[in-house]
Enzyme design. Structure first.
Site, PDB file in Angstrom:
ATOM      1  N   ASN A   9      18.877 -26.388  12.026  1.00 22.06           N
ATOM      2  CA  ASN A   9      18.020 -24.921  12.119  1.00 22.06           C
ATOM      3  C   ASN A   9      17.694 -24.518  10.223  1.00 22.06           C
ATOM      4  OD1 ASN A   9      17.840 -21.857  11.853  1.00 22.06           O
ATOM      5  ND2 ASN A   9      20.351 -21.105  11.853  1.00 22.06           N
ATOM      6  N   LYS A  11      16.477 -22.478   9.116  1.00 23.70           N
ATOM      7  CA  LYS A  11      16.615 -20.332   9.034  1.00 23.70           C
ATOM      8  C   LYS A  11      15.322 -20.183   8.085  1.00 23.70           C
ATOM      9  CE  LYS A  11      21.730 -21.539   8.776  1.00 23.70           C
ATOM     10  NZ  LYS A  11      22.948 -20.680   8.536  1.00 23.70           N
ATOM     11  N   HIS A  96      22.082 -16.213  16.905  1.00 21.37           N
ATOM     12  CA  HIS A  96      22.393 -16.786  15.686  1.00 21.37           C
ATOM     13  C   HIS A  96      23.654 -15.385  15.324  1.00 21.37           C
ATOM     14  CE1 HIS A  96      23.508 -18.787  12.186  1.00 21.37           C
ATOM     15  NE2 HIS A  96      23.238 -19.964  12.864  1.00 21.37           N
ATOM     16  N   GLU A  98      23.527 -14.919  12.342  1.00 25.97           N
ATOM     17  CA  GLU A  98      23.034 -13.779  11.385  1.00 25.97           C
ATOM     18  C   GLU A  98      21.912 -12.791  11.608  1.00 25.97           C
ATOM     19  OE1 GLU A  98      21.540 -18.130   9.701  1.00 25.97           O
ATOM     20  OE2 GLU A  98      23.592 -17.944   9.162  1.00 25.97           O
ATOM     21  N   GLU A 168      29.910 -21.290  15.930  1.00 28.43           N
ATOM     22  CA  GLU A 168      29.336 -21.591  15.390  1.00 28.43           C
ATOM     23  C   GLU A 168      30.677 -20.122  13.910  1.00 28.43           C
ATOM     24  OE1 GLU A 168      25.115 -23.260  13.938  1.00 28.43           O
ATOM     25  OE2 GLU A 168      25.359 -21.011  14.970  1.00 28.43           O
ATOM     26  N   GLY A 174      26.836 -22.379   5.935  1.00 28.48           N
ATOM     27  CA  GLY A 174      27.404 -21.781   4.422  1.00 28.48           C
ATOM     28  C   GLY A 174      27.754 -22.054   3.679  1.00 28.48           C
ATOM     29  N   SER A 214      28.694 -25.763   8.484  1.00 25.84           N
ATOM     30  CA  SER A 214      29.457 -26.881   7.166  1.00 25.84           C
ATOM     31  C   SER A 214      29.074 -28.188   7.554  1.00 25.84           C
ATOM     32  CB  SER A 214      30.667 -26.296   6.676  1.00 25.84           C
ATOM     33  OG  SER A 214      29.892 -25.073   5.518  1.00 25.84           O
TER      34      SER A 214
HETATM   35  P1  13P Z   1      25.181 -24.384   8.019  1.00 29.33           P
HETATM   36  O1  13P Z   1      25.173 -25.969   8.234  1.00 29.33           O
HETATM   37  O2  13P Z   1      24.327 -24.339   6.425  1.00 29.33           O
HETATM   38  O3  13P Z   1      26.300 -23.910   7.158  1.00 29.33           O
HETATM   39  O4  13P Z   1      25.114 -23.341   8.861  1.00 29.33           O
HETATM   40  C1  13P Z   1      25.369 -24.078  10.028  1.00 29.33           C
HETATM   41  C2  13P Z   1      24.205 -22.494  10.777  1.00 29.33           C
HETATM   42  O5  13P Z   1      24.315 -21.198  10.972  1.00 29.33           O
HETATM   43  C3  13P Z   1      23.281 -23.432  11.925  1.00 29.33           C
HETATM   44  O6  13P Z   1      23.002 -22.490  12.873  1.00 29.33           O
END
Ligand code: 13P
Length: 256
Positions: A9, A11, A96, A98, A168, A174, A214
């Site tokens: 992803n 983002k 997701h 976010e 997640e 992150g 992560s």
């Molecule tokens: P990170 O791997 O940066 O923690 O993000 C995970 C994520 O949100 C994947 O959709």
């Protein structure tokens, strides 16, 4: 047997040049293992076509990070399932964290998106996960169950076969602090049992559940050894072809 499935992803990262270079790097890096692992990358909407072209005949899937449930019309700024199909998408991330927590998407909206994506023959990666305060309050199971029950409401077992679930935990996204393999496994098992109760045991044994938060080259193999972790949804580490490729390779030998 569930084939491992690794998603990247991206983002709201990359630019046009970098997106194409990254896609090419991933395609090259994964060439030797793509028959053992399903791999998809999810770039920003505006780079989907360029990335599709860069992936060429690599068999790496193209995914979008979001979609709208309506087919067409006056929905300024939104993108339909058919548009995603048109540019070569196979997968689409839905729900997701976010989008839930920053953009304030609700379970009801996510449910409509899942239904629309499945109807359009897209393969949704349906994301769920608890906030840190919810985990601290002992509410992880309740939160994740509710997200899945509401998100998948009205979706038959036949239709649900299109879905991959991504667990997640929001506190792991992150932050550099991944859920431990045991913490993740505990929730993945709970999700599989929930799917068995919502649908049936056979389907629960088939559905793939990715972990995200992560995930890195140095924790991927250990996470993947857990019996109910079938893949990873990778954010930050998917932005470097070498790191992402290392994660894909770490997943390749795992058989469940
Ligand atoms: P990170 O791997 O940066 O923690 O993000 C995970 C994520 O949100 C994947 O959709």
């Amino acid at each position: 047997m569930r084939k491992p499935f690794i998603g990247g992803n991206w983002k709201m990262n990359t630019d046009g040049k970098n997106a194409v270079e990254l896609a090419k790097g991933v395609a090259q890096g994964c060439a030797g293992v793509i028959d053992k692992v399903d791999v998809s990358v999810c770039p920003p909407f505006v780079y989907l076509s360029a990335v599709k072209q860069a992936l060429g005949s690599s068999n790496i899937g193209l995914g979008a990070q979001n979609v709208y449930f309506e087919a067409k019309g006056a929905f300024t700024g939104e993108v339909s399932c058919q548009m995603l199909k048109d540019v070569g998408c196979k997968d689409v991330l839905i729900g997701h964290s976010e989008r839930r927590h920053v953009i304030k998407e609700t379970d009801a909206l996510i449910n409509k998106k899942l239904i629309a994506a499945i109807e359009a023959s897209l393969l949704p990666i349906f994301c769920v996960g608890e906030l840190l305060e919810e985990r601290k309050a002992g509410k992880t199971e309740q939160v994740v169950k509710e997200q899945i029950q509401k998100g998948m409401a009205g979706i038959s077992v036949e239709k649900a076969k299109a879905v991959t679930i991504a667990y997640e935990p929001v506190w792991a996204i992150g932050t550099g602090v991944n859920a431990t393999p045991n913490q993740a496994q505990e929730v993945h098992l709970m999700i599989r049992q929930l799917i068995a109760s919502m649908y049936n045991k056979d389907f629960a044994a088939q559905i793939r559940i990715q972990y995200g938060g992560s995930a890195k080259p140095d924790n991927a193999a250990e996470l993947m050894t857990q019996p109910d972790i079938d893949g990873l949804l990778v954010g930050g580490a998917s932005l470097k072809a070498d790191d992402f490729t290392a994660i894909v390779k770490a997943a390749a030998p795992v058989k469940k």
